[in-house]
Design an enzyme around this catalytic site. Sequence first.
Site, PDB file in Angstrom:
ATOM      1  N   ARG A  38       0.819  -1.225   0.000  1.00 23.12           N
ATOM      2  CA  ARG A  38       0.000   0.000   0.000  1.00 23.12           C
ATOM      3  C   ARG A  38       0.853   1.276   0.000  1.00 23.12           C
ATOM      4  O   ARG A  38       0.461   2.295  -0.561  1.00 23.12           O
ATOM      5  CB  ARG A  38      -0.929  -0.029   1.224  1.00 23.12           C
ATOM      6  CG  ARG A  38      -1.898   1.136   1.299  1.00 23.12           C
ATOM      7  CD  ARG A  38      -2.885   0.933   2.432  1.00 23.12           C
ATOM      8  NE  ARG A  38      -3.540   2.150   2.834  1.00 23.12           N
ATOM      9  CZ  ARG A  38      -4.729   2.560   2.403  1.00 23.12           C
ATOM     10  NH1 ARG A  38      -5.395   1.823   1.564  1.00 23.12           N
ATOM     11  NH2 ARG A  38      -5.247   3.688   2.821  1.00 23.12           N
ATOM     12  N   ILE A  64      -7.251   7.908  -1.302  1.00 23.70           N
ATOM     13  CA  ILE A  64      -7.170   6.445  -1.267  1.00 23.70           C
ATOM     14  C   ILE A  64      -7.971   6.079  -0.018  1.00 23.70           C
ATOM     15  O   ILE A  64      -7.771   6.664   1.049  1.00 23.70           O
ATOM     16  CB  ILE A  64      -5.699   5.952  -1.215  1.00 23.70           C
ATOM     17  CG1 ILE A  64      -5.612   4.431  -1.040  1.00 23.70           C
ATOM     18  CG2 ILE A  64      -4.891   6.622  -0.129  1.00 23.70           C
ATOM     19  CD1 ILE A  64      -4.168   3.874  -1.174  1.00 23.70           C
ATOM     20  N   SER A  65      -8.921   5.144  -0.151  1.00 26.96           N
ATOM     21  CA  SER A  65      -9.864   4.873   0.939  1.00 26.96           C
ATOM     22  C   SER A  65      -9.190   4.168   2.113  1.00 26.96           C
ATOM     23  O   SER A  65      -8.118   3.558   1.973  1.00 26.96           O
ATOM     24  CB  SER A  65     -11.022   4.019   0.427  1.00 26.96           C
ATOM     25  OG  SER A  65     -11.632   4.634  -0.690  1.00 26.96           O
ATOM     26  N   GLN A  66      -9.876   4.225   3.263  1.00 27.94           N
ATOM     27  CA  GLN A  66      -9.419   3.515   4.467  1.00 27.94           C
ATOM     28  C   GLN A  66      -9.253   2.022   4.145  1.00 27.94           C
ATOM     29  O   GLN A  66     -10.137   1.432   3.512  1.00 27.94           O
ATOM     30  CB  GLN A  66     -10.502   3.707   5.546  1.00 27.94           C
ATOM     31  CG  GLN A  66     -10.184   3.060   6.858  1.00 27.94           C
ATOM     32  CD  GLN A  66     -11.417   3.026   7.768  1.00 27.94           C
ATOM     33  OE1 GLN A  66     -12.547   3.121   7.304  1.00 27.94           O
ATOM     34  NE2 GLN A  66     -11.183   2.896   9.050  1.00 27.94           N
ATOM     35  N   PRO A  67      -8.160   1.399   4.608  1.00 30.94           N
ATOM     36  CA  PRO A  67      -7.933  -0.019   4.277  1.00 30.94           C
ATOM     37  C   PRO A  67      -9.136  -0.916   4.607  1.00 30.94           C
ATOM     38  O   PRO A  67      -9.507  -1.782   3.813  1.00 30.94           O
ATOM     39  CB  PRO A  67      -6.716  -0.398   5.133  1.00 30.94           C
ATOM     40  CG  PRO A  67      -5.996   0.885   5.355  1.00 30.94           C
ATOM     41  CD  PRO A  67      -7.031   1.960   5.387  1.00 30.94           C
TER      42      PRO A  67
END
Length: 218
Positions: A38, A64-67
């Site tokens: 990531r 970039i979205s939260q994992p």
Amino acid sequence: MKDDMDYQKARERMVERQIARRGIDSPRVLEAFRSVPRHLFVPQHKREFAYSDGPLPIGRGQTISQPYIVAYMTEALELQGEERVLEIGTGSGYQAAILGELAAEVYTVERHQDLAKTASQRLQDMDYENIHVIQGDGTEGLPEHAPFQGVIVTAAAPEVPRPLLDQLDEGGRLIMPVGSRGGQVLKLYQRREGDFSVKALSPVAFVPLIGEHGHSAP
Ligand code: SAM
């Protein structure tokens, strides 16, 4: 400056504490999150936060979205490995890389040309030959590559764009944040004998899906 070992440890911790502990239990999905680096999908000056529990800016006012959200949406597609998947909202390319680990072919569409170009180069450098990045308005889908067994939309609109439902294969699943600019609910659609079942999952906050079948440009 961290080395690869530090990033690997941080990634293991992310999978354990943010993803598995919150209930994601598909071994294939967890393995994909363990293997995709990531930190290579976030801007250089944000790398130290790559494995933190939240979204990060990637430029152009996008994120970039939260994992955990990436994992949650991915798991909902129930990919077995043979699918052709469509993603709308390439952004950094991270979600596409996760999908690339879990499906046969991934088509991902990004509206911003510079984000599409950077993501495409990044995925090529990582040898993801099964991921195809296309610049354009994803609300139209990609009729030339349909039908898709999975569709994932990583930006929000008041309704699911009709072309995306039309391009879903029989039995296929589509997940998307549906609601106003202020807040949305993740909805999971499944095509069954020409009709669609719909399940409301959890409340979320995504950037707007801008295009012909989404929000109009600001
Ligand atoms: N999936 C991305 C990742 O892994 O980094 C994060 C996506 S970000 C939350 C949403 C993205 O959707 C933004 O990059 C935005 O430019 C893009 N977007 C918005 N409307 C779009 C449209 N009509 N077609 C394609 N992309 C769109």
